[in-house]
Design a protein around this motif. Structure first.
Motif, PDB file in Angstrom:
ATOM      1  N   MET A 174      -5.454 -33.815  -2.013  1.00  0.00           N
ATOM      2  CA  MET A 174      -6.903 -33.634  -2.022  1.00  0.00           C
ATOM      3  C   MET A 174      -7.551 -34.534  -0.963  1.00  0.00           C
ATOM      4  SD  MET A 174      -7.742 -33.223  -6.113  1.00  0.00           S
ATOM      5  CE  MET A 174      -7.139 -34.837  -6.599  1.00  0.00           C
ATOM      6  N   PRO A 175      -7.194 -34.364   0.308  1.00  0.00           N
ATOM      7  CA  PRO A 175      -7.726 -35.263   1.347  1.00  0.00           C
ATOM      8  C   PRO A 175      -9.238 -35.250   1.441  1.00  0.00           C
ATOM      9  CG  PRO A 175      -6.639 -33.326   2.314  1.00  0.00           C
ATOM     10  CD  PRO A 175      -6.310 -33.325   0.854  1.00  0.00           C
ATOM     11  N   GLU A 176      -9.857 -34.106   1.114  1.00  0.00           N
ATOM     12  CA  GLU A 176     -11.320 -34.054   1.197  1.00  0.00           C
ATOM     13  C   GLU A 176     -11.975 -34.965   0.158  1.00  0.00           C
ATOM     14  OE1 GLU A 176     -10.352 -31.208  -2.060  1.00  0.00           O
ATOM     15  OE2 GLU A 176      -9.432 -31.820  -0.156  1.00  0.00           O
ATOM     16  N   ARG A 177     -11.327 -35.131  -1.009  1.00  0.00           N
ATOM     17  CA  ARG A 177     -11.850 -36.049  -2.026  1.00  0.00           C
ATOM     18  C   ARG A 177     -11.677 -37.504  -1.574  1.00  0.00           C
ATOM     19  NH1 ARG A 177     -12.802 -33.327  -6.886  1.00  0.00           N
ATOM     20  NH2 ARG A 177     -13.208 -31.148  -6.303  1.00  0.00           N
ATOM     21  N   TRP A 178     -10.588 -37.782  -0.880  1.00  0.00           N
ATOM     22  CA  TRP A 178     -10.375 -39.139  -0.366  1.00  0.00           C
ATOM     23  C   TRP A 178     -11.465 -39.491   0.647  1.00  0.00           C
ATOM     24  CZ3 TRP A 178      -7.358 -42.928  -2.061  1.00  0.00           C
ATOM     25  CH2 TRP A 178      -7.161 -44.053  -1.243  1.00  0.00           C
ATOM     26  N   THR A 179     -11.820 -38.526   1.491  1.00  0.00           N
ATOM     27  CA  THR A 179     -12.895 -38.741   2.457  1.00  0.00           C
ATOM     28  C   THR A 179     -14.208 -39.051   1.744  1.00  0.00           C
ATOM     29  OG1 THR A 179     -11.821 -37.245   4.031  1.00  0.00           O
ATOM     30  CG2 THR A 179     -14.167 -37.697   4.370  1.00  0.00           C
ATOM     31  N   GLN A 180     -14.475 -38.350   0.638  1.00  0.00           N
ATOM     32  CA  GLN A 180     -15.686 -38.603  -0.147  1.00  0.00           C
ATOM     33  C   GLN A 180     -15.672 -40.016  -0.732  1.00  0.00           C
ATOM     34  OE1 GLN A 180     -15.809 -35.490  -3.078  1.00  0.00           O
ATOM     35  NE2 GLN A 180     -16.289 -33.882  -1.600  1.00  0.00           N
ATOM     36  N   LEU A 181     -14.505 -40.442  -1.233  1.00  0.00           N
ATOM     37  CA  LEU A 181     -14.400 -41.792  -1.804  1.00  0.00           C
ATOM     38  C   LEU A 181     -14.691 -42.847  -0.749  1.00  0.00           C
ATOM     39  CD1 LEU A 181     -11.156 -41.433  -3.994  1.00  0.00           C
ATOM     40  CD2 LEU A 181     -13.511 -41.540  -4.813  1.00  0.00           C
ATOM     41  N   GLN A 182     -14.151 -42.666   0.447  1.00  0.00           N
ATOM     42  CA  GLN A 182     -14.379 -43.643   1.509  1.00  0.00           C
ATOM     43  C   GLN A 182     -15.810 -43.616   2.005  1.00  0.00           C
ATOM     44  OE1 GLN A 182     -11.181 -42.986   4.450  1.00  0.00           O
ATOM     45  NE2 GLN A 182     -10.152 -44.739   3.534  1.00  0.00           N
ATOM     46  N   ALA A 183     -16.420 -42.432   2.026  1.00  0.00           N
ATOM     47  CA  ALA A 183     -17.817 -42.346   2.434  1.00  0.00           C
ATOM     48  C   ALA A 183     -18.718 -43.069   1.438  1.00  0.00           C
ATOM     49  CB  ALA A 183     -18.235 -40.879   2.561  1.00  0.00           C
ATOM     50  N   ALA A 184     -18.340 -43.016   0.151  1.00  0.00           N
ATOM     51  CA  ALA A 184     -19.168 -43.635  -0.885  1.00  0.00           C
ATOM     52  C   ALA A 184     -18.986 -45.145  -0.948  1.00  0.00           C
ATOM     53  CB  ALA A 184     -18.842 -43.021  -2.246  1.00  0.00           C
ATOM     54  N   ALA A 185     -17.761 -45.635  -0.743  1.00  0.00           N
ATOM     55  CA  ALA A 185     -17.490 -47.062  -0.962  1.00  0.00           C
ATOM     56  C   ALA A 185     -16.871 -47.765   0.231  1.00  0.00           C
ATOM     57  CB  ALA A 185     -16.575 -47.223  -2.177  1.00  0.00           C
ATOM     58  N   GLY A 186     -16.567 -47.039   1.306  1.00  0.00           N
ATOM     59  CA  GLY A 186     -15.931 -47.652   2.464  1.00  0.00           C
ATOM     60  C   GLY A 186     -14.433 -47.778   2.260  1.00  0.00           C
ATOM     61  N   PRO A 187     -13.656 -47.871   3.367  1.00  0.00           N
ATOM     62  CA  PRO A 187     -12.203 -48.046   3.249  1.00  0.00           C
ATOM     63  C   PRO A 187     -11.870 -49.290   2.429  1.00  0.00           C
ATOM     64  CG  PRO A 187     -12.827 -47.512   5.507  1.00  0.00           C
ATOM     65  CD  PRO A 187     -14.099 -47.763   4.771  1.00  0.00           C
ATOM     66  N   GLY A 188     -10.973 -49.113   1.462  1.00  0.00           N
ATOM     67  CA  GLY A 188     -10.613 -50.206   0.574  1.00  0.00           C
ATOM     68  C   GLY A 188     -11.360 -50.178  -0.738  1.00  0.00           C
ATOM     69  N   GLU A 190     -11.919 -47.332  -2.518  1.00  0.00           N
ATOM     70  CA  GLU A 190     -11.685 -46.036  -3.147  1.00  0.00           C
ATOM     71  C   GLU A 190     -11.497 -46.151  -4.662  1.00  0.00           C
ATOM     72  OE1 GLU A 190     -10.101 -46.234   1.027  1.00  0.00           O
ATOM     73  OE2 GLU A 190      -9.567 -47.298  -0.824  1.00  0.00           O
ATOM     74  N   ASP A 191     -10.785 -47.196  -5.105  1.00  0.00           N
ATOM     75  CA  ASP A 191     -10.527 -47.340  -6.543  1.00  0.00           C
ATOM     76  C   ASP A 191     -11.824 -47.468  -7.331  1.00  0.00           C
ATOM     77  OD1 ASP A 191      -7.392 -47.796  -7.036  1.00  0.00           O
ATOM     78  OD2 ASP A 191      -7.950 -48.696  -5.130  1.00  0.00           O
ATOM     79  N   GLY A 192     -12.774 -48.241  -6.792  1.00  0.00           N
ATOM     80  CA  GLY A 192     -14.029 -48.442  -7.501  1.00  0.00           C
ATOM     81  C   GLY A 192     -14.900 -47.202  -7.541  1.00  0.00           C
ATOM     82  N   ALA A 193     -14.795 -46.363  -6.504  1.00  0.00           N
ATOM     83  CA  ALA A 193     -15.638 -45.169  -6.436  1.00  0.00           C
ATOM     84  C   ALA A 193     -15.061 -43.983  -7.200  1.00  0.00           C
ATOM     85  CB  ALA A 193     -15.851 -44.773  -4.973  1.00  0.00           C
ATOM     86  N   ALA A 194     -13.775 -44.025  -7.511  1.00  0.00           N
ATOM     87  CA  ALA A 194     -13.107 -42.852  -8.099  1.00  0.00           C
ATOM     88  C   ALA A 194     -13.697 -42.406  -9.436  1.00  0.00           C
ATOM     89  CB  ALA A 194     -11.613 -43.120  -8.230  1.00  0.00           C
ATOM     90  N   PRO A 195     -13.940 -43.304 -10.414  1.00  0.00           N
ATOM     91  CA  PRO A 195     -14.445 -42.815 -11.720  1.00  0.00           C
ATOM     92  C   PRO A 195     -15.731 -42.005 -11.603  1.00  0.00           C
ATOM     93  CG  PRO A 195     -13.667 -45.072 -11.922  1.00  0.00           C
ATOM     94  CD  PRO A 195     -13.665 -44.753 -10.454  1.00  0.00           C
ATOM     95  N   ALA A 196     -16.651 -42.446 -10.749  1.00  0.00           N
ATOM     96  CA  ALA A 196     -17.922 -41.733 -10.629  1.00  0.00           C
ATOM     97  C   ALA A 196     -17.765 -40.397  -9.914  1.00  0.00           C
ATOM     98  CB  ALA A 196     -18.934 -42.611  -9.884  1.00  0.00           C
ATOM     99  N   LEU A 197     -16.911 -40.356  -8.897  1.00  0.00           N
ATOM    100  CA  LEU A 197     -16.784 -39.136  -8.096  1.00  0.00           C
ATOM    101  C   LEU A 197     -15.747 -38.156  -8.645  1.00  0.00           C
ATOM    102  CD1 LEU A 197     -17.015 -40.553  -4.453  1.00  0.00           C
ATOM    103  CD2 LEU A 197     -18.661 -39.077  -5.601  1.00  0.00           C
ATOM    104  N   LEU A 198     -14.659 -38.681  -9.224  1.00  0.00           N
ATOM    105  CA  LEU A 198     -13.562 -37.816  -9.680  1.00  0.00           C
ATOM    106  C   LEU A 198     -13.499 -37.671 -11.201  1.00  0.00           C
ATOM    107  CD1 LEU A 198     -10.710 -39.082  -7.316  1.00  0.00           C
ATOM    108  CD2 LEU A 198     -12.351 -37.234  -6.934  1.00  0.00           C
ATOM    109  N   GLY A 199     -14.237 -38.538 -11.915  1.00  0.00           N
ATOM    110  CA  GLY A 199     -14.222 -38.464 -13.378  1.00  0.00           C
ATOM    111  C   GLY A 199     -13.104 -39.255 -14.010  1.00  0.00           C
ATOM    112  N   LEU A 200     -12.270 -39.895 -13.222  1.00  0.00           N
ATOM    113  CA  LEU A 200     -11.200 -40.755 -13.725  1.00  0.00           C
ATOM    114  C   LEU A 200     -10.725 -41.643 -12.584  1.00  0.00           C
ATOM    115  CD1 LEU A 200      -8.024 -38.524 -14.360  1.00  0.00           C
ATOM    116  CD2 LEU A 200      -9.833 -37.978 -12.786  1.00  0.00           C
TER     117      LEU A 200
END
Length: 504
Positions: A174-188, A190-200
Motif C-alpha cells: 500500500m505505497p500510497e498509504r505510506w505516502t499519506q502517512l509521511q505527508a501527515a507526520a513527516g519521514p520517521g 509514520e507510526d504516530g500517524a497510522a492510527p488516525a489515517l489507517l484505523g490501526l
C-alpha cells in the motif's frame, strides 16, 4: 499446515477504518501473492517444526532442499556458540541433533524472510529500505542475544525482523498509504500517524499479518513494542524477545544513516533497554557495533557503507528491469501484429531477440527438433560467441533425466537460479557442461505442439549478473511469447486446423 486464508476474522477491537485497511491489504496480497515464495517456505518449515513423527528427518529434508540454508545451518552448528560439542559437524542430520529443530526452524524462517524480501524487488526505494532495516534489526538482535547465555539467538532474529512487518507490508502493498502517512507526520513519524489515517497502528498491521500467515504464537507475541519503563522482574521469555525486538528495530533506524546523531541515539536506547534485557550496556554497545560492521561488509543484506551509492544502484537495476519489461511487452505486441504470412522461423527469431533484449541475457539460443536425425539442434544464437557455439549445441531427443528434457516433457518454463549448485550437477547434461557452463543461471522455454515438443528457447546469465530473479509478470510475458511462436508453427503445419481454431 497451511497458512490462513484472507477471509479470517479481523483482530478484536479494530474499528471500521482499521477493518477496511486490513481488507485492502488482504485483497492486495491475494492479487499480488504473499511475499514471493514466503508462504511455501513457511509451510515447509513450520510443518517440520510441528510434525509429531520423524521431526528430525523432516527438518533435515527441508534444510537440504535449500543450499543456502544448508550452508548457514552447518556454519551455525560449527560456530563458537556450540563449540562445547567439541567436534566438527559435517552433516545436516548431525546439525539437527546439535541445534535442535526449534533453533533451525527459527533460523530458516529468518533466512527465508530475508531471502524472499530481497527477491521481491519492490517498486519503490522506500519499501527496499524498510526491508533492509528489518534485516539489520535481526543482525543486532542476534549479536545481543548471543551475549545473553540463556536466550535463543535465532528466535530473537526472527522476532526482531518481524517487528517491522507492519511497515514492510504497508510500503510493499500500500505505497500510497505510506505516502499519506509521511505527508501527515513527516519521514520517521509514520507510526504516530497510522492510527488516525489507517484505523490501526503499524504494529497491529504487522501482528495481524503474522496471524494471517499462521506464524507460531510465541513469535507473534514477541512482536509487541516494549517501553523502557516496564518492569523486567515480571518478564517472561516472550516479553524479553519483545523488548529485544523493540530495541533492535529502533537501533536499526538510528544506525541507518551511519552518522554521529544516530550513534548517540543508539547509546541512549542501549542505556534505557539494558536493565530490561539483563545484559550490560557496554556489552550491548559492542554487539550493536559488531552488527553494524557485519552489515556494512555484507552488501547482500543490509549495507550501511555507501548507502546512497547502494540506493542508486538499486534504482538503476529497477529502471533497467522496467525498461526490459517494456521491451517484452512491445515484442509480444509486434508478434501479435505480424500477420498470417510470417513464417515459424521469423516468429522464433522475433521471440529470441525480444527475450534476449528484454531479460538482458548473456546468450540466447533457439533449438529446433529434427525428427529425422532424432536430435535437438541450435539454429539461432545471440550474444558474444553465440555464433561459434551453434555447431556444438546438439543433443539426442530420446528422454534423459536432465533439466532440458524435464522442461520439454512438462511443457513448462523452467528457471534455474543457481546452475553451479553441486546438488544440481547431475541434472545438467554433458553437452551443456561442455559448451555453456559459464552460465550462473538460465531459463528454458519449451515449444510444444499438441503435446509434442518441437523445440525450445534457451537464455542464460553469466557472472556479471550475481543474482537474477524472474517476476510473475515476466513469466507471464515469456508464456505469451512462446504461445505466439507455437501458434505460428501450428498454423504453418496444419493451416486448416488453425483456421477453424481462429474462428472459434
Amino acid at each position: 499446515m497451511t497458512l490462513q486464508s484472507p477471509t479470517q476474522p479481523h483482530p478484536a477491537g479494530v474499528d471500521a477504518r482499521g477493518q477496511a485497511t486490513l481488507a485492502l491489504l488482504w485483497e492486495r496480497i491475494r492479487r499480488q501473492g504473499d511475499m514471493p515464495g514466503f508462504t511455501r517456505a513457511i509451510n515447509a518449515i513450520l510443518a517440520s517444526m510441528r510434525g509429531e513423527d520423524e521431526r528430525e528427518f523432516s527438518m533435515t529434508q527441508t534444510v537440504l532442499s535449500d543450499p543456502v540454508l544448508t550452508q548457514k545451518v552447518l556454519r551455525l552448528a560449527n560456530s563458537g556458540m556450540y563449540s562445547a560439542f567439541g567436534q566438527r559437524v559435517n552433516t545436516v542430520s548431525k546439525a539437527v541433533l546439535v541445534l535442535g529443530t526449534e533453533a533451525i526452524g527459527h533460523l530458516a524462517l529468518g533466512l527465508k524472510l530475508i531471502e524472499e524480501l530481497a527477491k521481491s524487488t519492490p517498486d519503490s526505494a522506500v519499501a527496499h529500505v524498510e526491508m533492509e532495516k528489518a534485516v539489520l534489526a535481526g543482525m543486532v538482535a542476534q549479536q545481543v542475544a548471543a551475549r545473553a547465555a540463556t536466550r535463543d539467538p535465532e528466535e530473537a532474529v526472527v522476532c526482531s525482523i518481524l517487528h517491522s512487518l507492519g511497515r514492510m507490508m504497508v510500503t510493499f502493498y500500500m505505497p500510497e498509504r505510506w505516502t499519506q502517512l509521511q505527508a501527515a507526520a513527516g519521514p520517521g513519524g509514520e507510526d504516530g500517524a497510522a492510527p488516525a489515517l489507517l484505523g490501526l497502528s503499524l504494529e497491529q498491521i504487522g501482528r495481524a499479518t503474522a496471524e494471517h500467515w499462521g506464524l507460531p504464537r510465541n513469535l507473534v507475541a514477541g512482536m509487541r513494542s516494549v517501553e523502557p519503563g516496564e518492569r523486567a522482574d515480571v518478564f517472561g521469555h516472550e516479553d524479553w524477545l519483545a523488548a529485544l525486538g523493540t530495541m533492535s528495530t529502533r537501533c536499526a533506524n538510528s544506525l541507518w544513516n551511519d552518522d554521529a546523531a544516530g550513534a548517540e541515539q543508539v547509546r541512549e536506547l542501549v542505556g534505557a533497554f539494558a536493565p530490561l534485557l539483563g545484559v550490560d550496556a557496554e556489552q550491548i554497545l559492542g554487539a550493536v557495533d559488531k552488527a553494524r560492521l557485519e552489515a556494512a561488509n555484507d552488501l547482500s543484506i543490509a549495507p550501511l557503507a555507501n548507502a546512497a551509492e547502494k540506493r542508486a544502484k538499486v534504482d538503476a537495476v529497477q529502471r533497467k528491469r522496467e525498461a526490459g519489461n517494456r521491451i517484452l511487452m512491445s515484442g509480444v505486441a509486434d508478434m501479435r501484429d505480424a500477420g498470417p504470412n510470417v513464417s515459424a522461423g521469423q516468429m522464433t527469431a522475433m521471440a529470441l531477440e525480444t527475450m534476449f533484449k528484454g531479460l538482458s541475457f548473456t546468450r540466447a539460443f533457439a533449438f529446433l527438433r529434427n525428427r529425422r536425425e532424432g536430435k535437438y539442434l541450435a539454429k539461432m544464437g545471440l550474444g558474444e560467441g553465440a555464433r561459434a557455439l551453434l555447431p556444438h549445441l546438439a543433443f539426442d531427443d530420446a528422454y534423459e533425466a536432465n533439466v532440458f528434457h524435464a522442461a520439454l516433457a512438462s511443457d513448462r518454463v523452467i528457471f534455474i537460479e543457481n546452475a553451479r549448485d553441486p546438488k544440481f550437477a547431475a541434472k545438467l547434461p554433458s553437452w551443456w557442461r561442455g559448451t555453456l557452463a559459464q552460465a550462473r543461471c538460465f531459463v528454458v522455454i519449451p515449444l510444444c505442439m499438441q503435446g509434442q515438443p518441437v523445440g525450445f528457447v534457451y537464455g542464460d546469465w553469466d557472472d556479471t549478473f550475481p543474482s537474477v530473479h524472474l517476476s510473475q509478470g515476466e513469466f507471464a510475458l515469456l508464456n505469451d511469447l512462446r504461445a505466439l511462436v507455437v501458434r505460428t508453427v501450428e498454423r504453418r503445419a496444419h493451416p486448416e486446423v488453425a483456421a477453424v481454431s481462429g474462428k472459434a
